[in-house]
Motif scaffolding. Structure first.
Motif, PDB file in Angstrom:
ATOM      1  N   TYR A  72       6.723   7.854  -7.036  1.00 34.04           N
ATOM      2  CA  TYR A  72       7.037   6.620  -6.325  1.00 34.04           C
ATOM      3  C   TYR A  72       6.743   5.422  -7.236  1.00 34.04           C
ATOM      4  N   PRO A  73       7.733   4.510  -7.412  1.00 35.50           N
ATOM      5  CA  PRO A  73       7.547   3.398  -8.356  1.00 35.50           C
ATOM      6  C   PRO A  73       6.449   2.434  -7.938  1.00 35.50           C
ATOM      7  N   ARG A  74       5.615   2.050  -8.905  1.00 31.24           N
ATOM      8  CA  ARG A  74       4.521   1.111  -8.645  1.00 31.24           C
ATOM      9  C   ARG A  74       4.503   0.061  -9.747  1.00 31.24           C
ATOM     10  N   ASN A  75       4.548  -1.194  -9.346  1.00 27.39           N
ATOM     11  CA  ASN A  75       4.455  -2.300 -10.305  1.00 27.39           C
ATOM     12  C   ASN A  75       3.933  -3.526  -9.554  1.00 27.39           C
ATOM     13  N   ILE A  76       2.624  -3.561  -9.353  1.00 29.58           N
ATOM     14  CA  ILE A  76       2.026  -4.590  -8.511  1.00 29.58           C
ATOM     15  C   ILE A  76       2.231  -5.990  -9.072  1.00 29.58           C
TER      16      ILE A  76
ATOM     17  N   PHE B 209       0.857  -1.188   0.000  1.00 28.53           N
ATOM     18  CA  PHE B 209       0.000   0.000   0.000  1.00 28.53           C
ATOM     19  C   PHE B 209       0.891   1.235   0.000  1.00 28.53           C
ATOM     20  N   VAL B 210       0.789   2.040  -1.043  1.00 31.28           N
ATOM     21  CA  VAL B 210       1.537   3.295  -1.100  1.00 31.28           C
ATOM     22  C   VAL B 210       0.732   4.322  -0.310  1.00 31.28           C
ATOM     23  N   ASN B 211       1.242   4.698   0.840  1.00 32.82           N
ATOM     24  CA  ASN B 211       0.489   5.503   1.803  1.00 32.82           C
ATOM     25  C   ASN B 211       0.601   7.006   1.504  1.00 32.82           C
ATOM     26  N   PRO B 212      -0.453   7.614   1.001  1.00 30.68           N
ATOM     27  CA  PRO B 212      -0.365   9.021   0.583  1.00 30.68           C
ATOM     28  C   PRO B 212      -0.051   9.988   1.715  1.00 30.68           C
ATOM     29  N   THR B 213      -0.500   9.684   2.934  1.00 27.76           N
ATOM     30  CA  THR B 213      -0.377  10.666   4.010  1.00 27.76           C
ATOM     31  C   THR B 213       1.037  10.816   4.552  1.00 27.76           C
TER      32      THR B 213
ATOM     33  N   TYR C 259      -1.722  -8.758   1.476  1.00 26.38           N
ATOM     34  CA  TYR C 259      -2.918  -7.917   1.587  1.00 26.38           C
ATOM     35  C   TYR C 259      -2.692  -6.656   0.754  1.00 26.38           C
ATOM     36  N   ILE C 260      -3.605  -6.389  -0.182  1.00 25.19           N
ATOM     37  CA  ILE C 260      -3.499  -5.202  -1.040  1.00 25.19           C
ATOM     38  C   ILE C 260      -4.762  -4.361  -0.810  1.00 25.19           C
ATOM     39  N   PRO C 261      -4.767  -3.557   0.236  1.00 24.46           N
ATOM     40  CA  PRO C 261      -5.981  -2.829   0.596  1.00 24.46           C
ATOM     41  C   PRO C 261      -6.247  -1.626  -0.301  1.00 24.46           C
ATOM     42  N   GLU C 262      -7.500  -1.201  -0.318  1.00 25.12           N
ATOM     43  CA  GLU C 262      -7.888   0.069  -0.927  1.00 25.12           C
ATOM     44  C   GLU C 262      -7.687   1.170   0.114  1.00 25.12           C
ATOM     45  N   VAL C 263      -7.654   2.402  -0.355  1.00 27.67           N
ATOM     46  CA  VAL C 263      -7.522   3.535   0.568  1.00 27.67           C
ATOM     47  C   VAL C 263      -8.628   3.494   1.625  1.00 27.67           C
ATOM     48  N   SER C 264      -9.843   3.175   1.201  1.00 28.26           N
ATOM     49  CA  SER C 264     -10.985   3.165   2.128  1.00 28.26           C
ATOM     50  C   SER C 264     -10.868   2.080   3.198  1.00 28.26           C
ATOM     51  N   ASP C 265     -10.071   1.025   2.927  1.00 34.09           N
ATOM     52  CA  ASP C 265      -9.876  -0.035   3.923  1.00 34.09           C
ATOM     53  C   ASP C 265      -9.038   0.456   5.101  1.00 34.09           C
TER      54      ASP C 265
ATOM     55  N   ASP D 140       3.134  11.244  11.373  1.00 36.33           N
ATOM     56  CA  ASP D 140       1.704  11.074  11.629  1.00 36.33           C
ATOM     57  C   ASP D 140       1.111  10.152  10.570  1.00 36.33           C
ATOM     58  N   GLY D 141       1.541  10.331   9.313  1.00 37.44           N
ATOM     59  CA  GLY D 141       1.074   9.460   8.231  1.00 37.44           C
ATOM     60  C   GLY D 141       1.523   8.030   8.413  1.00 37.44           C
ATOM     61  N   VAL D 142       2.786   7.856   8.789  1.00 38.25           N
ATOM     62  CA  VAL D 142       3.321   6.515   9.042  1.00 38.25           C
ATOM     63  C   VAL D 142       2.564   5.856  10.193  1.00 38.25           C
ATOM     64  N   GLY D 143       2.410   6.592  11.293  1.00 38.24           N
ATOM     65  CA  GLY D 143       1.731   6.042  12.463  1.00 38.24           C
ATOM     66  C   GLY D 143       0.301   5.627  12.161  1.00 38.24           C
ATOM     67  N   THR D 144      -0.398   6.454  11.389  1.00 39.32           N
ATOM     68  CA  THR D 144      -1.802   6.173  11.066  1.00 39.32           C
ATOM     69  C   THR D 144      -1.945   4.863  10.308  1.00 39.32           C
ATOM     70  N   VAL D 145      -1.131   4.677   9.275  1.00 36.33           N
ATOM     71  CA  VAL D 145      -1.290   3.482   8.444  1.00 36.33           C
ATOM     72  C   VAL D 145      -0.752   2.239   9.158  1.00 36.33           C
ATOM     73  N   VAL D 146       0.338   2.378   9.900  1.00 38.67           N
ATOM     74  CA  VAL D 146       0.896   1.221  10.608  1.00 38.67           C
ATOM     75  C   VAL D 146      -0.051   0.776  11.726  1.00 38.67           C
ATOM     76  N   GLU D 147      -0.613   1.725  12.449  1.00 32.09           N
ATOM     77  CA  GLU D 147      -1.571   1.359  13.498  1.00 32.09           C
ATOM     78  C   GLU D 147      -2.737   0.574  12.905  1.00 32.09           C
ATOM     79  N   GLU D 148      -3.291   1.073  11.825  1.00 30.30           N
ATOM     80  CA  GLU D 148      -4.453   0.409  11.216  1.00 30.30           C
ATOM     81  C   GLU D 148      -4.089  -0.974  10.683  1.00 30.30           C
ATOM     82  N   LEU D 149      -2.943  -1.099  10.062  1.00 33.53           N
ATOM     83  CA  LEU D 149      -2.519  -2.408   9.543  1.00 33.53           C
ATOM     84  C   LEU D 149      -2.282  -3.398  10.673  1.00 33.53           C
ATOM     85  N   LEU D 150      -1.653  -2.967  11.744  1.00 31.99           N
ATOM     86  CA  LEU D 150      -1.410  -3.873  12.873  1.00 31.99           C
ATOM     87  C   LEU D 150      -2.718  -4.320  13.510  1.00 31.99           C
TER      88      LEU D 150
END
Length: 282
Positions: A71-75, A56-60, A92-98, A128-138
């Motif tokens: 940022y390179p993307r090649n799923i 997941f490329v985290n925009p925040t 796991y390849i989540p959507e932004v909304s997930d 803050d962006g890193v913390g938000t996405v890592v917390e949710e993933l964990l």
């Protein structure tokens, strides 16, 4: 290897594994996978029954919109690498909304000042962006163990602080930096370098090795000046910052105190590509 693009399906799968008593290791990524990521999965495979990855490329966590765009993307290639690694059981390849059900915005965290050092000075809002996405993933993955590379050492320390403050039931593991043959720290950004730039960038690692030697014999201000002098002579490179910091507090030091562990941190722009590296000082 199982591929999950649905939060619910992935959650159901995790619940089944938990019911069977499986121990889960997890290494989240932003894709553009390379051997450095594989080293995380390899470490996880030695201590867990199952290894999960996420892409997941985290925009925040990008405070520079152009950096996010480049940022390179090649799923497809990423999935091929995961499949061939033989370490990963599910991705796991989540959507932004997930991960951002209430809209694309970061939470605000207090990491006891760790977020204000080094990268925090140059990339406001990044952690803050890193913390938000890592917390949710964990919370979604519920791993027993999670693995992060030491190349992003400040991020690793901040994630440890996040887990401590939120009392999340997961153990965080740092995995040593995986380097290219010339010593350059492996990074997805390296793909944006020409072959000539990639070779020239080995000066970053070579400088850290010199710092480790100087650490024993000269003062911190003298080391700082020598590093500046090295990069003033490098064509097409700009030193954004270099500092020696306490590994626990991440605060820059101007003196070596007995009983403390120190690490050298460096960030260099090679044309428009921002490369980071660090080294524990023996």
């Amino acid at each position: 290897m199982k591929i999950f693009k649905s939060k619910k399906t992935f959650h159901d799968y995790i619940e089944r594994q938990r019911e069977m008593g499986k121990k889960i290791g997890f290494a989240p990524t932003m894709g553009a996978l390379h051997q450095g990521h594989i080293s995380l999965y390899e470490a996880a495979s030695k201590e867990n029954d199952l290894v999960f990855s996420s892409i997941f490329v985290n925009p925040t966590q990008f405070n520079n919109a152009a950096d996010l765009e480049k940022y390179p993307r090649n799923i497809e290639n990423d999935l091929k690498i995961l499949e061939n690694s033989d370490y990963v059981d599910a991705v796991y390849i989540p959507e932004v909304s997930d991960l951002y059900p209430d809209g694309l915005k970061s939470k605000s965290y207090d990491f006891d000042g760790l977020e204000n050092e080094m990268e925090g000075k140059f990339r406001p809002g990044h952690f803050d962006g890193v913390g938000t996405v890592v917390e949710e993933l964990l919370l979604q993955v519920q791993p027993d163990n999670a693995y992060f590379g030491e190349k992003d050492f400040q991020q690793l320390v901040i994630i440890e602080k996040l887990v401590e403050k939120l009392k999340l039931p997961v153990k965080i593991h740092g995995v040593a930096i995986y380097r290219e043959k010339n010593g350059l720290a492996m990074s997805s950004r390296n793909e944006r370098l020409s072959a000539e730039q990639r070779e020239a960038s080995k000066i970053i690692y070579e400088t850290l090795l010199k710092v480790n030697d100087w650490f024993r014999i000269i003062t911190v201000p003298e080391i700082n000046q020598r590093v500046k002098d090295i990069f003033e002579d490098q064509r097409g490179m700009v030193l954004e910052y270099f500092e020696i910091s306490d590994e626990q507090t991440l605060k820059e030091t101007d003196f070596f105190y007995k009983g403390h562990n120190y690490r050298a941190f460096i960030v260099v722009f090679v044309n428009e590509v921002r490369l980071i590296d660090n080294m524990h000082l023996e």
